[in-house]
Motif scaffolding. Structure first.
Motif, mmCIF file in Angstrom:
data_model
loop_
_atom_site.group_PDB
_atom_site.id
_atom_site.type_symbol
_atom_site.label_atom_id
_atom_site.label_comp_id
_atom_site.label_asym_id
_atom_site.label_seq_id
_atom_site.Cartn_x
_atom_site.Cartn_y
_atom_site.Cartn_z
ATOM 1 N N LYS A 150 -7.808 7.831 -5.074
ATOM 2 C CA LYS A 150 -8.223 6.836 -4.097
ATOM 3 C C LYS A 150 -9.196 7.431 -3.088
ATOM 4 O O LYS A 150 -10.224 6.832 -2.767
ATOM 5 N N LEU B 155 -5.451 6.909 4.125
ATOM 6 C CA LEU B 155 -6.892 6.766 3.895
ATOM 7 C C LEU B 155 -7.475 5.621 4.704
ATOM 8 O O LEU B 155 -8.583 5.705 5.228
ATOM 9 N N ASP B 156 -6.706 4.537 4.811
ATOM 10 C CA ASP B 156 -7.193 3.374 5.541
ATOM 11 C C ASP B 156 -7.353 3.672 7.026
ATOM 12 O O ASP B 156 -8.307 3.216 7.667
ATOM 13 N N MET C 276 0.844 -1.185 0.000
ATOM 14 C CA MET C 276 0.000 0.000 0.000
ATOM 15 C C MET C 276 0.886 1.244 0.000
ATOM 16 O O MET C 276 1.927 1.273 0.652
ATOM 17 N N THR C 277 0.435 2.269 -0.723
ATOM 18 C CA THR C 277 1.168 3.526 -0.735
ATOM 19 C C THR C 277 0.923 4.284 0.561
ATOM 20 O O THR C 277 0.044 3.941 1.360
ATOM 21 N N TYR D 223 -7.024 13.480 -5.101
ATOM 22 C CA TYR D 223 -6.426 12.148 -5.125
ATOM 23 C C TYR D 223 -7.487 11.104 -5.425
ATOM 24 O O TYR D 223 -8.529 11.039 -4.806
ATOM 25 N N GLN E 140 -13.061 6.390 -2.681
ATOM 26 C CA GLN E 140 -13.616 5.933 -1.407
ATOM 27 C C GLN E 140 -14.727 6.851 -0.938
ATOM 28 O O GLN E 140 -15.746 6.392 -0.413
ATOM 29 N N GLU F 260 -0.345 7.232 0.830
ATOM 30 C CA GLU F 260 -1.677 7.832 0.766
ATOM 31 C C GLU F 260 -2.762 6.801 1.089
ATOM 32 O O GLU F 260 -3.735 7.097 1.786
ATOM 33 N N GLU F 261 -2.575 5.577 0.591
ATOM 34 C CA GLU F 261 -3.574 4.534 0.853
ATOM 35 C C GLU F 261 -3.605 4.156 2.328
ATOM 36 O O GLU F 261 -4.679 3.885 2.883
#
Length: 400
Positions: free
Chosen positions: A273, A251-252, A244-245, A271, A277, A247-248
């Motif tokens: 993602k 977000l998570d 996962m990046t 962005y 979401q 940024e991901e």
């Protein structure tokens, strides 16, 4: 919009090869704005943002409804000041620089008004309006300061200020320790210090939300929220690794928010993602709302159907009872009529017999009375009888 309208009438020189270079004028400073984030980074980033702030403070009027109105009035002049000193690095878009300047100035315009409000409050609450007007901030025109004093002292603004102060005290908010540096600049500095490798999300979060005292002890900017998020980021980084990046992972852990990327600020609004979401979450919420609406409608229809069925059953029961009652009443009426007829027949028969006997007695009495009167009348009766002849005698006999 104001800039586009101005450029439509007087288009500026956009391509670098069209700008004459050998005329002895000072070269412009180059600014780098990455394609994946709406923030300036690199050597001239701070100077560029500071210059935008200076232009806003000296050019943008405060006595307007909002930034859009300020941009409409002075946007062209503000843009030309920046354009005369800076240019985007090779490979960047002229329109991206222009959009970034407008977005940066809008953000700094809000900060400038907030700082003026802090200065207004620092004068003390005991000062009157006239006394406050005697202490304008440096380099702020008197007419602009007069507007600020009237605005900050209004009841409407005080209500808004109190509401915003309560929101800033929310337990969900976190405090940063990066000062004027944006998240993108901090990330770029850490990446350069790490030989061009971007640090993981938990390390960047740690730097942005902590300080060290003289003894080197680490302190968090707020009591617990930032530290709690850091622990969650550490777990996410250890769990997902390179799959996962950064940024991901943000977000998570932090979840997307409309118009804002948590841990990145407003610089990463587009962005994909986060947008996906957020759109997915909005779509899910909308679908859930639609399902709830449909369930409510079905429930209402069921309740209406049950109510209608119950009313029909009650109506049928009332009708059956009414018919049964009418049938009983009719039967009873027929029995009563029958009995009355029987009674009338009996009474009629008895009355007829009595009438016959009474008539016979009456006729006899009349007959005898009439004969006695004939005898008493003597000759007059005889004359009448003779005068009537046989018809009178015959009629008398028929009467008897």
């Amino acid at each position: 919009m104001a800039l586009e309208a101005t450029q439509a009438m007087d288009p500026p020189i956009r391509r670098e090869e069209e700008i004459p270079r050998n005329q002895g004028r000072q070269s412009k400073l180059k600014v780098y704005i990455p394609n994946d984030i709406d923030r300036a980074i690199g050597d001239n980033a701070r100077h560029f943002v500071n210059e935008c702030g200076r232009v806003v403070r000296t050019r943008a009027p405060l006595n307007v409804k909002n930034w859009k109105e300020a941009l409409t009035i002075y946007g062209d002049a503000m843009w030309k000041e920046i354009e005369g000193k800076f240019e985007i690095k090779e490979g960047g878009s002229y329109m991206k620089l222009q959009a970034f300047v407008v977005d940066t100035m809008q953000r700094l315009f809000r900060l400038w008004k907030a700082r003026l409000h802090y200065y207004y409050k620092s004068l003390g609450s005991e000062l009157t309006k006239e006394e406050r007007l005697k202490y304008p901030p440096p380099d702020l025109p008197q007419d602009q300061w007069q507007y600020c004093v009237e605005r900050f002292g209004s009841i409407e603004f005080k209500k808004i200020s109190e509401r915003n102060s309560k929101n800033r005290l929310s337990e969900k908010r976190t405090k940063t320790t990066t000062g004027n540096l944006s998240f993108a600049e901090v990330e770029d500095i850490l990446t350069q210090e790490n030989q061009g490798v971007k640090p993981p999300a938990d390390v960047i979060w740690l730097v942005e939300h902590t300080t060290r005292n003289n003894e080197g002890v680490l302190h968090w900017a707020d009591e617990s929220r930032s530290k709690e998020i850091h622990e969650q980021l550490k777990v996410a980084v250890a769990t997902h690794g390179d799959s996962m990046t950064q940024e991901e992972i943000l977000l998570d852990v932090l979840k997307p928010r409309s118009g804002y990327f948590r841990g990145k600020g407003t610089a990463l609004r587009g962005y994909s993602k986060g947008s996906m979401q957020l759109e997915h979450q909005n779509l899910t919420n909308e679908q859930q709302n639609q399902i709830q609406i449909q369930e409510q409608r079905i429930k209402e229809l069921q309740e209406t159907q049950e109510k209608t069925t119950k009313q029909l059953q009650e109506a049928q029961e009332r009708t059956s009872k009414q018919l049964e009652q009418q049938r009983e009443d009719m039967q009873r009426s027929m029995e009563e009529m029958k009995q009355q007829l029987l009674n009338l027949t009996t009474v009629a028969a008895a009355t007829s017999a009595i009438a016959d006997a009474t008539l016979e007695s009456l006729l006899q009495a009349v007959c005898w009375q009439g004969w006695g009167g004939f005898v008493r009348e003597g000759g007059r009766g005889r004359e009448g009888l003779l005068a009537g002849g046989g018809e009178g005698l015959q009629g008398w006999g028929q009467g008897l």
